[in-house]
Design an enzyme around this catalytic site. Structure first.
Site, PDB file in Angstrom:
ATOM      1  N   HIS A 109      26.295  28.658   2.359  1.00 17.23           N
ATOM      2  CA  HIS A 109      25.022  27.825   2.557  1.00 17.23           C
ATOM      3  C   HIS A 109      23.832  28.651   1.958  1.00 17.23           C
ATOM      4  O   HIS A 109      23.308  29.207   3.089  1.00 17.23           O
ATOM      5  CB  HIS A 109      24.909  27.262   3.752  1.00 17.23           C
TER       6      HIS A 109
ATOM      7  N   ASP B 255      34.452  27.302   4.496  1.00 19.08           N
ATOM      8  CA  ASP B 255      33.954  27.970   3.311  1.00 19.08           C
ATOM      9  C   ASP B 255      33.353  26.744   2.458  1.00 19.08           C
ATOM     10  O   ASP B 255      33.872  26.844   1.350  1.00 19.08           O
ATOM     11  CB  ASP B 255      34.951  28.797   2.895  1.00 19.08           C
TER      12      ASP B 255
ATOM     13  N   ASP C 117      17.759  29.569   3.082  1.00 18.11           N
ATOM     14  CA  ASP C 117      16.354  28.916   2.656  1.00 18.11           C
ATOM     15  C   ASP C 117      15.668  29.861   2.078  1.00 18.11           C
ATOM     16  O   ASP C 117      15.799  31.108   2.339  1.00 18.11           O
ATOM     17  CB  ASP C 117      15.987  28.374   4.027  1.00 18.11           C
TER      18      ASP C 117
ATOM     19  N   GLU D 233      26.248  29.872   6.483  1.00 17.58           N
ATOM     20  CA  GLU D 233      25.007  30.253   5.669  1.00 17.58           C
ATOM     21  C   GLU D 233      25.135  31.916   5.955  1.00 17.58           C
ATOM     22  O   GLU D 233      26.044  32.280   6.476  1.00 17.58           O
ATOM     23  CB  GLU D 233      23.853  29.855   6.662  1.00 17.58           C
TER      24      GLU D 233
HETATM   25  O1  G3I Z   1      19.648  29.111  23.798  1.00 22.12           O
HETATM   26  C1  G3I Z   1      20.925  28.409  24.028  1.00 22.12           C
HETATM   27  C2  G3I Z   1      21.854  28.885  25.078  1.00 22.12           C
HETATM   28  O2  G3I Z   1      21.096  28.845  26.430  1.00 22.12           O
HETATM   29  C3  G3I Z   1      23.070  28.276  25.258  1.00 22.12           C
HETATM   30  O3  G3I Z   1      24.118  28.815  26.000  1.00 22.12           O
HETATM   31  C4  G3I Z   1      23.647  28.548  23.561  1.00 22.12           C
HETATM   32  C5  G3I Z   1      25.078  27.501  23.585  1.00 22.12           C
HETATM   33  O4  G3I Z   1      25.429  27.072  22.374  1.00 22.12           O
HETATM   34  O5  G3I Z   1      22.885  27.985  22.902  1.00 22.12           O
HETATM   35  C6  G3I Z   1      21.738  28.649  22.815  1.00 22.12           C
HETATM   36  O6  G3I Z   1      21.014  27.999  21.775  1.00 22.12           O
HETATM   37  C7  G3I Z   1      21.403  28.125  20.394  1.00 22.12           C
HETATM   38  C8  G3I Z   1      20.323  28.921  19.532  1.00 22.12           C
HETATM   39  O7  G3I Z   1      20.539  29.129  18.370  1.00 22.12           O
HETATM   40  C9  G3I Z   1      19.943  30.410  20.253  1.00 22.12           C
HETATM   41  O8  G3I Z   1      21.020  31.369  19.907  1.00 22.12           O
HETATM   42  C10 G3I Z   1      21.416  26.862  19.498  1.00 22.12           C
HETATM   43  O9  G3I Z   1      22.636  26.249  20.300  1.00 22.12           O
HETATM   44  C11 G3I Z   1      21.850  26.984  18.240  1.00 22.12           C
HETATM   45  O10 G3I Z   1      21.758  25.798  17.647  1.00 22.12           O
HETATM   46  C12 G3I Z   1      20.535  27.983  17.593  1.00 22.12           C
HETATM   47  O11 G3I Z   1      20.891  28.246  16.457  1.00 22.12           O
HETATM   48  C13 G3I Z   1      20.091  28.854  15.497  1.00 22.12           C
HETATM   49  C14 G3I Z   1      19.712  27.818  14.355  1.00 22.12           C
HETATM   50  O12 G3I Z   1      18.972  28.463  13.471  1.00 22.12           O
HETATM   51  C15 G3I Z   1      19.280  26.527  14.572  1.00 22.12           C
HETATM   52  O13 G3I Z   1      17.911  26.640  15.249  1.00 22.12           O
HETATM   53  C16 G3I Z   1      20.565  30.297  15.110  1.00 22.12           C
HETATM   54  O14 G3I Z   1      20.748  31.043  16.214  1.00 22.12           O
HETATM   55  C17 G3I Z   1      19.508  30.813  13.923  1.00 22.12           C
HETATM   56  O15 G3I Z   1      20.360  31.961  13.386  1.00 22.12           O
HETATM   57  C18 G3I Z   1      19.294  29.781  12.648  1.00 22.12           C
HETATM   58  O16 G3I Z   1      18.390  30.354  12.046  1.00 22.12           O
HETATM   59  C19 G3I Z   1      18.254  29.728  10.748  1.00 22.12           C
HETATM   60  C20 G3I Z   1      16.725  29.280  10.727  1.00 22.12           C
HETATM   61  O17 G3I Z   1      16.379  28.459  11.674  1.00 22.12           O
HETATM   62  C21 G3I Z   1      16.465  29.050   9.236  1.00 22.12           C
HETATM   63  N1  G3I Z   1      16.829  30.150   8.258  1.00 22.12           N
HETATM   64  C22 G3I Z   1      18.484  29.869   8.458  1.00 22.12           C
HETATM   65  C23 G3I Z   1      18.740  30.673   9.571  1.00 22.12           C
HETATM   66  C24 G3I Z   1      20.263  30.808   9.686  1.00 22.12           C
HETATM   67  O18 G3I Z   1      21.143  29.488   9.759  1.00 22.12           O
HETATM   68  O1  9MR Z   2      19.088  24.840   4.487  1.00 24.81           O
HETATM   69  C1  9MR Z   2      18.621  24.771   5.779  1.00 24.81           C
HETATM   70  C2  9MR Z   2      19.332  25.915   6.482  1.00 24.81           C
HETATM   71  O2  9MR Z   2      18.666  27.078   5.746  1.00 24.81           O
HETATM   72  C3  9MR Z   2      19.117  25.985   8.192  1.00 24.81           C
HETATM   73  O3  9MR Z   2      19.566  26.837   8.830  1.00 24.81           O
HETATM   74  C4  9MR Z   2      19.805  24.705   8.567  1.00 24.81           C
HETATM   75  C5  9MR Z   2      19.307  24.467  10.138  1.00 24.81           C
HETATM   76  O4  9MR Z   2      17.893  24.382  10.290  1.00 24.81           O
HETATM   77  O5  9MR Z   2      18.908  23.535   7.887  1.00 24.81           O
HETATM   78  C6  9MR Z   2      19.418  23.445   6.161  1.00 24.81           C
HETATM   79  O6  9MR Z   2      18.767  22.468   5.826  1.00 24.81           O
HETATM   80  C7  9MR Z   2      19.148  21.280   6.061  1.00 24.81           C
HETATM   81  C8  9MR Z   2      18.515  20.269   6.918  1.00 24.81           C
HETATM   82  O7  9MR Z   2      18.186  21.022   8.344  1.00 24.81           O
HETATM   83  C9  9MR Z   2      18.969  18.965   6.947  1.00 24.81           C
HETATM   84  N1  9MR Z   2      19.205  18.562   5.513  1.00 24.81           N
HETATM   85  C10 9MR Z   2      19.883  19.199   4.657  1.00 24.81           C
HETATM   86  C11 9MR Z   2      19.518  20.801   4.642  1.00 24.81           C
HETATM   87  C12 9MR Z   2      20.376  21.418   3.734  1.00 24.81           C
HETATM   88  O8  9MR Z   2      20.672  21.146   2.386  1.00 24.81           O
END
Ligand code: G3I
Ligand code: 9MR
Length: 607
Positions: A523, A565, A197, A574
């Protein structure tokens, strides 16, 4: 007799070549093409191995043969042969594997492994073998730069127009304070796009910058030799620092001068469409200050300030400005010790616009307090900060991630252990013991692991961004190595380098642009929207994650195989700045340490 062996090699090669030809003729081109798309069942580090380091390949069972042999590329002679280990059941999927150990193939060259009818991708053995990934992973950040044009001479086919100038970012109601009222404008240009993003998040910049700055602090002489062909490459500053500065200057804009607090992110209200940055026109906002963001900021600024002392001539006043910024942030958290960034709660309060991009909503701040105190203590020597270190230095040591920066404090105290020896010797000893204990637990897991890697020592390794777990385990192990110079820790770290570069249950090399079967469809808006077939290079894909939060179609669902992939898959495919950073650390550390570790013999200087 040598001549006979030579001939035998030709016979083997001839049979092999004929088989390949027959396969092609009878099975037909289209089937062959699909088969080519499947990852090779001989799982190797697709980039290569150091001459004197441990070397294994993993063969996915069942296989027709109990032995393997290795040839130099395009040469028929067998240069090495061995027996495959007995079959092992993986704990993280239904896969069964056999190990081909070729540690004693010591000569530099390019090779292929043969098992029955199967032939591996080519790979190298040689000095500097990880240099390409070391350099590419730093350059990856250049490709993530916001607000500037990427010119062809640096970016090649990934050249692009400037986008998201961020010169007129609006202050969200959640962030309003003092003269910065809701809807007023600030300038917050530059920095790196977080991931696939186009948003810029302080919390995630925290661990990213901390890890990159630590890489530099641990291997300064080496990094002075590494150039990445970025616009600043011709200055006297090491490129890793040049690149870090691009994000550092953005981070400085995220601090409210009114009170020292730091905004959580500079963001679009919701994730934009898949388009190049210059085609995306969403209004961008800075949102709510938080304790995690402000402490991460304080840590990064404190660490940067001491590193930049050496570059005062090039950047007059910058080191001082960073330290002042860190102290002002520290002041803010004294008054705001536990302000969570809770995006859902914020949106429920009907603040407009609603913000639905990444939250990085950390709720536990003790580790951020600890890390910031460590960086401020080391940069200033002020014992006041040590009180905050004492508070949690005996907490459990766990692997770092964006919401857990405790270990970064350990790494910094360890690196500057001379400063602790006189006054805090007991703490230093405890810390070393805990790092070694965690490293020993990782070591023990390798033997029982079907891929002979530390990664996968528990199913819980396979989370969103699991490849950063592998890389961060490697970084921890190299910190263990730095304590007692025991090579077993580096060898274990190297096993995870192999994992990332292809010796894993998926068969992919997870770094774009590297190896024979790399991630091709991350992604990543910049790669998806640019009309270039190859993805932007040097970026680490998230990796296997059975969570499947993206609801895409996956061919496999088990913890270590749940990777797709496809560009739909933001939960497994991503890329992100906080995942690339430990890859930068790990790959470059091995380049820096290869001779000291005895992985390679330095080339003789010609007289
Ligand atoms: O905190 C819980 C933990 O208690 C539990 O044991 C574990 C089991 O899976 O889950 C933990 O939560 C996870 C959290 O990350 C902390 O690690 C969630 O399941 C998981 O969905 C969450 O994922 C994060 C994701 O955003 C969704 O919020 C990723 O770590 C994080 O790297 C990712 O970051 C995104 C940004 O929001 C937007 N930009 C892209 C980036 C990469 O995808
Ligand atoms: O592109 C977004 C990515 O950077 C984030 O990690 C992800 C989870 O928060 O969300 C992606 O965006 C998606 C959105 O959450 C739902 N609609 C589709 C988007 C991707 O095209």
């Amino acid at each position: 007799m040598p001549i006979e062996i030579h001939h035998l090699g030709y016979v083997v090669f001839y049979i092999y070549a004929m088989k390949q030809l027959l396969l092609f003729v009878f099975v037909g081109a289209s089937v062959t093409a699909t088969a080519q798309d499947k990852p090779n069942p001989i799982r190797i580090n697709q980039l290569g191995y150091f001459p004197l380091a441990p070397k294994t390949a993993i063969v996915i069972a069942p296989v027709e043969s109990d032995s393997f042999y290795i040839t130099a590329i395009n040469k028929p002679d067998t240069v090495f042969k061995g027996l495959l280990s007995k079959e092992m059941q993986s704990a993280n999927s239904s896969l069964k594997t056999r190990v081909a150990n070729f540690t004693y193939l010591l000569n530099s060259g390019t090779y292929q492994i043969h098992v029955g009818n199967m032939v591996s991708y080519p790979f190298s053995i040689g000095i500097d073998v990880l240099k390409p990934v070391g350099i590419a992973s730093i350059k990856g950040y250049y490709f993530q730069r916001a607000s500037m044009e990427l010119q062809p001479k640096y970016a090649g086919q990934w050249a692009r127009a400037a986008g998201t100038p961020d010169k007129a970012v609006l202050v969200h109601p959640s962030a309003a304070a003092g003269t910065r009222t809701a809807g007023s404008t600030i300038s917050s240009p530059g920095g790196w796009y977080d991931a696939g993003d186009y948003n810029k998040y302080i919390v995630n910049s925290g661990i990213t910058m901390g890890t990159l700055l630590s890489a530099y602090e641990d291997f300064p002489a080496y990094f002075k030799t590494i150039a990445c062909n970025i616009p600043e490459s011709n200055d006297v500053v090491p490129d890793i620092l040049n690149e870090v500065l691009y994000n550092l200057r953005w981070m400085l804009t995220m601090q409210d001068p009114f009170d020292g607090g730091v905004y959580n992110k500079c963001t679009e209200p919701s994730f934009s469409e898949i388009a190049m940055p210059d085609k995306v026109s969403s209004q961008r906002w800075v949102v709510q200050k938080s304790t995690a963001a402000t402490l991460d900021f304080a840590a990064v600024m404190a660490q940067a300030s001491r590193i930049l002392v050496a570059y005062q001539k090039q950047f007059p006043g910058l080191s001082d400005s960073c330290l002042t910024a860190a102290k002002n942030a520290w002041e803010w958290v004294q008054k705001n010790p536990a302000v969570e960034y809770n995006q859902t709660a914020m949106n429920n309060m009907l603040m407009k616009p609603a913000i639905t991009t990444g939250g990085y909503g950390d709720k536990v701040f003790i580790d951020e307090w600890f890390w910031a105190a460590c960086e401020l203590y080391i940069s200033t020597g002020n014992e006041d900060y040590y009180k905050f270190i004492s508070r949690s230095i005996n907490n459990k040591l766990t692997l770092p991630g964006w919401n857990n920066v405790f270990a970064l404090g350990y790494y910094t105290l360890l690196r500057h252990s001379k400063k602790l020896e006189a006054t805090h010797a007991a703490d230093l000893a405890n810390m070393k013991r805990k790092i070694l204990e965690l490293a020993d637990a990782y070591l023990q897991a390798v033997q029982g692991n079907a891929f002979k890697t530390v990664m996968g020592q528990a199913k819980t390794d396979f989370i969103w961004g699991s490849n950063a777990v592998a890389a961060n385990q490697g970084v921890l192990l190299l910190n263990a190595y730095s304590i007692n110079s025991d090579r077993k820790y580096a060898d274990a770290a190297l096993s995870n380098m192999d994992y990332i570069l292809g010796k894993n249950a998926t068969g992919y090399c997870f770094v774009t642009g590297i190896g024979s079967k790399p991630t091709m469809h991350p992604h990543h808006r910049l790669s998806m929207a640019d009309d270039v077939a190859e993805p932007v290079p040097g970026l680490l894909a998230g990796g296997p994650n059975p969570g499947k939060q993206d609801k895409c179609t996956y061919e496999f669902s088990e913890p270590e195989t749940c990777y797709a992939d496809v560009d739909c898959s933001y939960a497994s495919n991503e890329i992100a700045i906080n995942w690339n950073a430990p890859l930068v650390y790990l790959s470059n550390a091995f380049n820096a340490l290869q001779y000291k570790l005895g992985y390679a013999t330095p080339p003789q200087k010609k007289k």
